[in-house]
Design an enzyme around this catalytic site. Structure first.
Site, PDB file in Angstrom:
ATOM      1  N   GLY A  50       1.033  -1.410  -0.512  1.00 42.29           N
ATOM      2  CA  GLY A  50       0.020  -0.040  -0.156  1.00 42.29           C
ATOM      3  C   GLY A  50       1.486   1.189   0.193  1.00 42.29           C
ATOM      4  O   GLY A  50       0.200   2.448  -0.505  1.00 42.29           O
ATOM      5  N   ARG A  58     -12.106  21.595   7.621  1.00 37.45           N
ATOM      6  CA  ARG A  58     -13.022  21.950   8.447  1.00 37.45           C
ATOM      7  C   ARG A  58     -12.896  22.167  10.226  1.00 37.45           C
ATOM      8  O   ARG A  58     -13.300  22.717  10.742  1.00 37.45           O
ATOM      9  CB  ARG A  58     -13.984  20.931   8.158  1.00 37.45           C
ATOM     10  N   HIS A  88     -13.011  26.179   3.056  1.00 34.59           N
ATOM     11  CA  HIS A  88     -13.757  25.835   3.830  1.00 34.59           C
ATOM     12  C   HIS A  88     -14.026  27.532   5.642  1.00 34.59           C
ATOM     13  O   HIS A  88     -14.584  27.872   5.075  1.00 34.59           O
ATOM     14  CB  HIS A  88     -13.731  25.048   5.077  1.00 34.59           C
ATOM     15  N   ASP A 136     -27.515  26.565   4.936  1.00 29.76           N
ATOM     16  CA  ASP A 136     -27.252  26.961   5.874  1.00 29.76           C
ATOM     17  C   ASP A 136     -26.106  28.661   5.596  1.00 29.76           C
ATOM     18  O   ASP A 136     -26.653  28.747   5.097  1.00 29.76           O
ATOM     19  CB  ASP A 136     -25.828  26.093   6.343  1.00 29.76           C
ATOM     20  N   LYS A 179     -29.760  25.362   9.870  1.00 26.27           N
ATOM     21  CA  LYS A 179     -29.340  24.174   9.868  1.00 26.27           C
ATOM     22  C   LYS A 179     -28.486  23.850  10.638  1.00 26.27           C
ATOM     23  O   LYS A 179     -28.027  24.860  11.776  1.00 26.27           O
ATOM     24  CB  LYS A 179     -28.206  23.697   8.539  1.00 26.27           C
ATOM     25  N   ASP A 208     -23.685  24.997  -2.732  1.00 25.66           N
ATOM     26  CA  ASP A 208     -22.839  24.555  -1.127  1.00 25.66           C
ATOM     27  C   ASP A 208     -21.340  24.646  -1.610  1.00 25.66           C
ATOM     28  O   ASP A 208     -21.066  24.421  -2.638  1.00 25.66           O
ATOM     29  CB  ASP A 208     -23.322  23.254  -0.138  1.00 25.66           C
ATOM     30  N   SER A 256     -20.500  16.335   1.397  1.00 27.18           N
ATOM     31  CA  SER A 256     -19.820  15.206   1.773  1.00 27.18           C
ATOM     32  C   SER A 256     -20.774  14.288   2.167  1.00 27.18           C
ATOM     33  O   SER A 256     -20.451  13.561   0.907  1.00 27.18           O
ATOM     34  CB  SER A 256     -19.271  15.535   3.149  1.00 27.18           C
ATOM     35  N   GLY A 276     -23.223  14.073   2.188  1.00 29.05           N
ATOM     36  CA  GLY A 276     -24.889  14.059   1.502  1.00 29.05           C
ATOM     37  C   GLY A 276     -25.906  14.304   2.254  1.00 29.05           C
ATOM     38  O   GLY A 276     -26.924  14.707   1.823  1.00 29.05           O
TER      39      GLY A 276
HETATM   40  C1  R5P Z   1     -21.537  22.937   6.013  1.00 29.61           C
HETATM   41  O1  R5P Z   1     -19.899  23.446   6.545  1.00 29.61           O
HETATM   42  C2  R5P Z   1     -20.610  22.870   4.487  1.00 29.61           C
HETATM   43  O2  R5P Z   1     -21.053  23.572   4.306  1.00 29.61           O
HETATM   44  C3  R5P Z   1     -21.467  21.373   3.814  1.00 29.61           C
HETATM   45  O3  R5P Z   1     -23.030  21.947   3.451  1.00 29.61           O
HETATM   46  C4  R5P Z   1     -21.214  20.589   4.489  1.00 29.61           C
HETATM   47  O4  R5P Z   1     -19.449  20.585   4.967  1.00 29.61           O
HETATM   48  C5  R5P Z   1     -21.772  19.840   3.817  1.00 29.61           C
HETATM   49  O5  R5P Z   1     -21.674  17.675   4.675  1.00 29.61           O
HETATM   50  P1  R5P Z   1     -22.809  17.048   4.667  1.00 29.61           P
HETATM   51  O6  R5P Z   1     -22.393  16.580   2.500  1.00 29.61           O
HETATM   52  O7  R5P Z   1     -21.682  15.901   5.165  1.00 29.61           O
HETATM   53  O8  R5P Z   1     -23.763  17.167   5.206  1.00 29.61           O
END
Ligand code: R5P
Length: 282
Positions: A35, A91, A124, A161, A184, A210, A214, A216
């Site tokens: 790996g 993040r 981010h 959000d 959110k 957005d 990640s 979803g």
């Molecule tokens: C949040 O602060 C970001 O802008 C995205 O909304 C978030 O990271 C999305 O993550 P997931 O797809 O896991 O909800």
């Protein structure tokens, strides 16, 4: 000049090479049977300004990044610009709890080693740019993403959000359509709670923008609520499409159209950020 593409960014590097006419260096990247990563440049880069394009997500790409930097540095190059289309660990930009590392700072500092400058796309938290130890620029991909939304002619723009309000506002001004923001609350890494307040999306084409998708969780929760409120079509665009595990399936249950940029390469990366990068390296 030469572009060295890491394995995360072949599509983007080729697009960049096509636009800038900078050739891509011949390189080999493979994994040993245990790996571990093996990289080799099959080209002498003496005298070149080198552009390395490589994500730092997932973790295996970080190893590849360091090995490529070292392989490039054996030559008497003029400069090394590192393009990190998606900066992983961005993040964790503070110690949310005692005992945690500030991961974004750790990686900003280490990825700066042995490179002359860094270009990255939509952090981010934009403040993270100050943690790199070499000149660093954050390129914003909102403009190309917003242009792509145009063809779906949405009636209303939605920020899922507070973090995406500025993006949604930008899109709403560009398309001359109203925008709203949802509220959110994150329950855990896969699930969120969303409140819409008093909104009217009945029979409307809704565009959700957005910075990243990640698991979803955010988009599937928001779009389920919007569909239940009568939205006729939901179009979603994000900059970084991580789409972990079954995120795409989960989202496509309620979302009609989904797309992302090519900072992370996947079947939905139809919007390229190559022009944005080219404008900073030429
Ligand atoms: C949040 O602060 C970001 O802008 C995205 O909304 C978030 O990271 C999305 O993550 P997931 O797809 O896991 O909800």
């Amino acid at each position: 000049m030469r572009i060295v593409s890491g394995s995360s960014s072949l599509m983007l590097s080729s697009r960049l090479s096509e636009i800038t006419k900078i050739p891509m260096a011949h390189r080999e990247i493979k994994r040993f049977s245990d790996g571990e990563c093996y990289v080799r440049l099959h080209e002498n880069l003496d005298g070149e300004d080198v552009i390395l394009v490589q994500n730092t997500y997932p973790d295996s790409n970080i190893i590849e990044y360091f090995l490529l930097v070292d392989a490039i540095r054996q030559y008497k190059i003029k400069s090394l610009t590192s393009v990190i289309p998606y900066f992983g660990y961005g993040r964790q930009d503070k110690r949310f709890n005692e005992g945690e590392p500030i991961s974004a700072k750790v990686f900003a500092e280490h990825l700066s080693e042995n490179v002359d400058r860094i270009l990255t796309i939509n952090l981010h938290n934009p403040e993270v740019i100050n943690w790199f130890k070499v000149p660093a620029i954050e390129i914003r991909a909102e403009k190309v993403l917003a242009k792509y939304f145009e063809k779906f002619n949405p009636d209303i723009i939605v920020s899922p959000d507070k973090g995406s309000i500025e993006r949604a506002k930008y899109l709403s001004e560009l398309l001359n359509k109203p925008f709203i923001s949802l509220e959110k609350k994150r329950i855990d890494s896969d699930n969120v709670e969303i409140h819409t307040g008093d909104i009217d999306v009945k029979n409307k084409v809704v565009a959700i923008i957005d910075d990243m998708i990640s698991t979803g969780g955010t988009i599937s929760t928001a779009s389920t609520i919007l569909k239940n409120l009568g939205a006729s079509k939901i179009v979603v665009g994000c900059i970084h499409g991580l789409f972990v595990a079954n995120a795409l399936n989960r989202i496509q249950r309620t979302v009609d159209i989904i797309f992302s940029t090519d900072t992370i390469e996947n079947e939905k990366s139809v919007v390229t950020v190559a022009e944005e990068i080219a404008s900073k390296i030429l």
